[in-house]
Design an enzyme around this catalytic site. Structure first.
Site, PDB file in Angstrom:
ATOM      1  CE  LYS A  25     -11.871  -0.825  -0.610  1.00 24.24           C
ATOM      2  NZ  LYS A  25     -11.599  -0.302  -1.934  1.00 24.24           N
TER       3      LYS A  25
ATOM      4  CB  ALA B 164     -12.850  -2.240  -5.749  1.00 28.81           C
TER       5      ALA B 164
ATOM      6  N   GLY C  58     -16.485  -7.332  -6.210  1.00 28.07           N
ATOM      7  CA  GLY C  58     -16.112  -7.245  -4.795  1.00 28.07           C
ATOM      8  C   GLY C  58     -16.362  -5.838  -4.255  1.00 28.07           C
TER       9      GLY C  58
ATOM     10  CB  THR D  69      -7.502  -1.585   1.162  1.00 29.74           C
ATOM     11  OG1 THR D  69      -7.355  -2.128  -0.128  1.00 29.74           O
ATOM     12  CG2 THR D  69      -6.436  -2.129   2.071  1.00 29.74           C
TER      13      THR D  69
ATOM     14  CB  SER E 123      -0.921   0.024   1.219  1.00 26.34           C
ATOM     15  OG  SER E 123      -1.609   1.264   1.242  1.00 26.34           O
TER      16      SER E 123
ATOM     17  N   GLY F 298      -4.686   2.109 -11.745  1.00 26.53           N
ATOM     18  CA  GLY F 298      -5.549   2.811 -10.801  1.00 26.53           C
ATOM     19  C   GLY F 298      -4.840   3.812  -9.914  1.00 26.53           C
TER      20      GLY F 298
ATOM     21  CB  SER G 297     -24.171 -16.847  -6.339  1.00 26.24           C
ATOM     22  OG  SER G 297     -22.866 -17.010  -5.836  1.00 26.24           O
ATOM     23  CE  LYS G 298     -17.894 -11.049  -3.993  1.00 30.49           C
ATOM     24  NZ  LYS G 298     -16.526 -11.441  -3.669  1.00 30.49           N
TER      25      LYS G 298
HETATM   26  P1  NAP Z   1     -12.462  -8.008  -3.105  1.00 30.18           P
HETATM   27  O1  NAP Z   1     -13.606  -7.394  -2.402  1.00 30.18           O
HETATM   28  O2  NAP Z   1     -11.671  -9.047  -2.409  1.00 30.18           O
HETATM   29  O3  NAP Z   1     -13.046  -8.610  -4.484  1.00 30.18           O
HETATM   30  C1  NAP Z   1     -12.213  -9.347  -5.330  1.00 30.18           C
HETATM   31  C2  NAP Z   1     -12.885  -9.585  -6.684  1.00 30.18           C
HETATM   32  O4  NAP Z   1     -11.921 -10.169  -7.559  1.00 30.18           O
HETATM   33  C3  NAP Z   1     -14.067 -10.547  -6.621  1.00 30.18           C
HETATM   34  O5  NAP Z   1     -15.032 -10.137  -7.553  1.00 30.18           O
HETATM   35  C4  NAP Z   1     -13.426 -11.875  -7.043  1.00 30.18           C
HETATM   36  O6  NAP Z   1     -14.327 -12.772  -7.654  1.00 30.18           O
HETATM   37  C5  NAP Z   1     -12.442 -11.396  -8.094  1.00 30.18           C
HETATM   38  N1  NAP Z   1     -11.339 -12.344  -8.293  1.00 30.18           N
HETATM   39  C6  NAP Z   1     -10.364 -12.670  -7.409  1.00 30.18           C
HETATM   40  N2  NAP Z   1      -9.511 -13.566  -7.973  1.00 30.18           N
HETATM   41  C7  NAP Z   1      -9.966 -13.810  -9.215  1.00 30.18           C
HETATM   42  C8  NAP Z   1      -9.516 -14.649 -10.269  1.00 30.18           C
HETATM   43  N3  NAP Z   1      -8.436 -15.428 -10.143  1.00 30.18           N
HETATM   44  N4  NAP Z   1     -10.218 -14.646 -11.437  1.00 30.18           N
HETATM   45  C9  NAP Z   1     -11.301 -13.875 -11.576  1.00 30.18           C
HETATM   46  N5  NAP Z   1     -11.795 -13.059 -10.602  1.00 30.18           N
HETATM   47  C10 NAP Z   1     -11.116 -13.025  -9.438  1.00 30.18           C
HETATM   48  O7  NAP Z   1     -11.404  -6.903  -3.560  1.00 30.18           O
HETATM   49  P2  NAP Z   1     -11.701  -5.351  -3.871  1.00 30.18           P
HETATM   50  O8  NAP Z   1     -11.695  -4.564  -2.617  1.00 30.18           O
HETATM   51  O9  NAP Z   1     -12.900  -5.298  -4.741  1.00 30.18           O
HETATM   52  O10 NAP Z   1     -10.390  -4.917  -4.694  1.00 30.18           O
HETATM   53  C11 NAP Z   1     -10.203  -5.335  -6.028  1.00 30.18           C
HETATM   54  C12 NAP Z   1      -8.979  -4.679  -6.662  1.00 30.18           C
HETATM   55  O11 NAP Z   1      -9.184  -3.285  -6.819  1.00 30.18           O
HETATM   56  C13 NAP Z   1      -7.682  -4.840  -5.872  1.00 30.18           C
HETATM   57  O12 NAP Z   1      -6.628  -5.093  -6.789  1.00 30.18           O
HETATM   58  C14 NAP Z   1      -7.496  -3.497  -5.218  1.00 30.18           C
HETATM   59  O13 NAP Z   1      -6.140  -3.209  -4.959  1.00 30.18           O
HETATM   60  C15 NAP Z   1      -8.054  -2.580  -6.305  1.00 30.18           C
HETATM   61  N6  NAP Z   1      -8.530  -1.284  -5.786  1.00 30.18           N
HETATM   62  C16 NAP Z   1      -7.907  -0.148  -6.209  1.00 30.18           C
HETATM   63  C17 NAP Z   1      -8.365   1.081  -5.762  1.00 30.18           C
HETATM   64  C18 NAP Z   1      -7.699   2.339  -6.221  1.00 30.18           C
HETATM   65  O14 NAP Z   1      -7.917   3.368  -5.605  1.00 30.18           O
HETATM   66  N7  NAP Z   1      -6.939   2.309  -7.303  1.00 30.18           N
HETATM   67  C19 NAP Z   1      -9.449   1.179  -4.888  1.00 30.18           C
HETATM   68  C20 NAP Z   1     -10.081   0.001  -4.501  1.00 30.18           C
HETATM   69  C21 NAP Z   1      -9.589  -1.227  -4.952  1.00 30.18           C
HETATM   70  P3  NAP Z   1     -15.171 -13.865  -6.791  1.00 30.18           P
HETATM   71  O15 NAP Z   1     -16.400 -13.168  -6.320  1.00 30.18           O
HETATM   72  O16 NAP Z   1     -15.429 -14.944  -7.764  1.00 30.18           O
HETATM   73  O17 NAP Z   1     -14.271 -14.297  -5.652  1.00 30.18           O
END
Ligand code: NAP
Length: 282
Positions: free
Chosen positions: A68, A133, A131, A64, A17, A251, A157-158
């Site tokens: 969230k 984000a 997820g 993060t 981070s 991002g 489903s999600k």
């Molecule tokens: P999260 O809540 O853990 O959600 C993860 C998502 O990724 C879920 O939809 C999950 O699908 C999917 N996923 C994980 N592994 C996968 C794979 N191998 N193949 C396909 N889909 C996969 O995480 P989040 O908080 O949403 O964060 C997501 C990303 O956004 C991270 O990289 C984070 O660093 C980035 N982010 C950046 C900012 C920024 O300001 N630039 C802000 C927020 C987040 P399932 O539902 O199938 O598990």
């Protein structure tokens, strides 16, 4: 602001981070004193961590992945942005209460519109991932009235739950936006072409591998945007370029802009983001 502000970012993984450096840059602009921690916290340890942090004088915390959605349960008051997203990326103390908000959508839209000069109205947009984000950015994107917004997720489903939740809160007809949810199958992905494709999966954070997207997905794409930020192009950005996307972005800009909005919530000060946008922190 004479007192040192106690701030932090929490999640897992967290070592990568850049939030402490970003907020130190903001604080320096105002000669404000801050201490900014970086702690690994899981959903199981979230409640204890937040209780200790705020009991010991904590002012604000950036939340993060993967916290969230869970973090919503620990604020006394939730902003409209966090309620619409069903996720919060910032919790802060004010007037002896804890407030939960979501600045991710603001961060993305500011980066797209102000920094990358991309408008969303009447555009066709695809989001990969459902997820925390994705939940944060979807209401802000819909506010801009795209013609179509599709969300594709590995676990169907999600994403269907996200759709149901959203339809109960947002009037999509009033925004003239068609909203569709589905899985990552070629059938669903290639059913349309997209002006903007956004990767909100955490795959870049976890393995750095590609999701294995069909090349034809990027035909006609003006911008492929990865929410993840890294010094090198992510696998998603490389796939997008190879597939014909006109422009790619990571991002970083979103991270800086959502951070600026969070900093404003904590301090009432509006930092200048331009220097950080030009020169990412190594
Ligand atoms: P999260 O809540 O853990 O959600 C993860 C998502 O990724 C879920 O939809 C999950 O699908 C999917 N996923 C994980 N592994 C996968 C794979 N191998 N193949 C396909 N889909 C996969 O995480 P989040 O908080 O949403 O964060 C997501 C990303 O956004 C991270 O990289 C984070 O660093 C980035 N982010 C950046 C900012 C920024 O300001 N630039 C802000 C927020 C987040 P399932 O539902 O199938 O598990």
């Amino acid at each position: 602001m004479d007192k040192k502000l106690k701030l932090a970012v929490i999640g897992k993984p967290i070592t990568h981070s850049k939030s402490p450096d970003i907020h130190q840059n903001f604080a320096n602009q105002f000669n404000a004193k801050i201490e900014f921690g970086k702690d690994e916290v899981t959903p199981d340890t979230l409640e204890t961590w937040l209780t200790d942090f705020f009991k010991n004088g904590g002012k604000g915390v950036s939340i993060t992945l993967p916290l969230k959605e869970a973090a919503l349960n620990y604020a006394d008051e939730i902003s409209d942005r966090a309620r619409l997203a069903s996720a919060c990326n910032v919790v802060y103390a004010k007037d002896k209460k804890l407030f939960g908000d979501n600045t991710d959508g603001h961060g993305l839209i500011t980066d797209l519109e102000n920094n990358l000069k991309v408008t969303l109205k009447d555009k066709k947009i695809l989001i990969l991932g459902a997820g925390g984000a994705a939940r944060g950015i979807i209401p802000s994107i819909i506010e801009k009235k795209p013609a179509k917004l599709k969300v594709a997720n590995r676990t169907k489903s999600k994403v269907l739950l996200l759709k149901k939740d959203l339809e109960g809160k947002v009037d999509l007809k009033e925004k003239n936006t068609i909203f569709e949810a589905g899985d990552l199958s070629d059938d669903f992905l290639l059913d349309d072409s997209y002006d903007i494709v956004i990767n909100s999966t955490s795959i870049s954070t976890q393995t750095g591998e590609s999701i294995g997207l069909p090349k034809a997905l990027f035909t006609g794409t003006k911008l492929a945007y990865d929410l993840f930020y890294a010094a090198e192009k992510t696998a998603f950005m490389q796939e997008a370029l190879a597939g014909g996307a006109e422009k790619i972005s990571d991002g970083w800009g979103m991270l800086v802009e959502q951070g600026a909005e969070s900093f404003k919530l904590w301090t009432n000060l509006i930092p200048d983001t331009s220097r950080l946008l030009e020169k990412p922190i190594d």
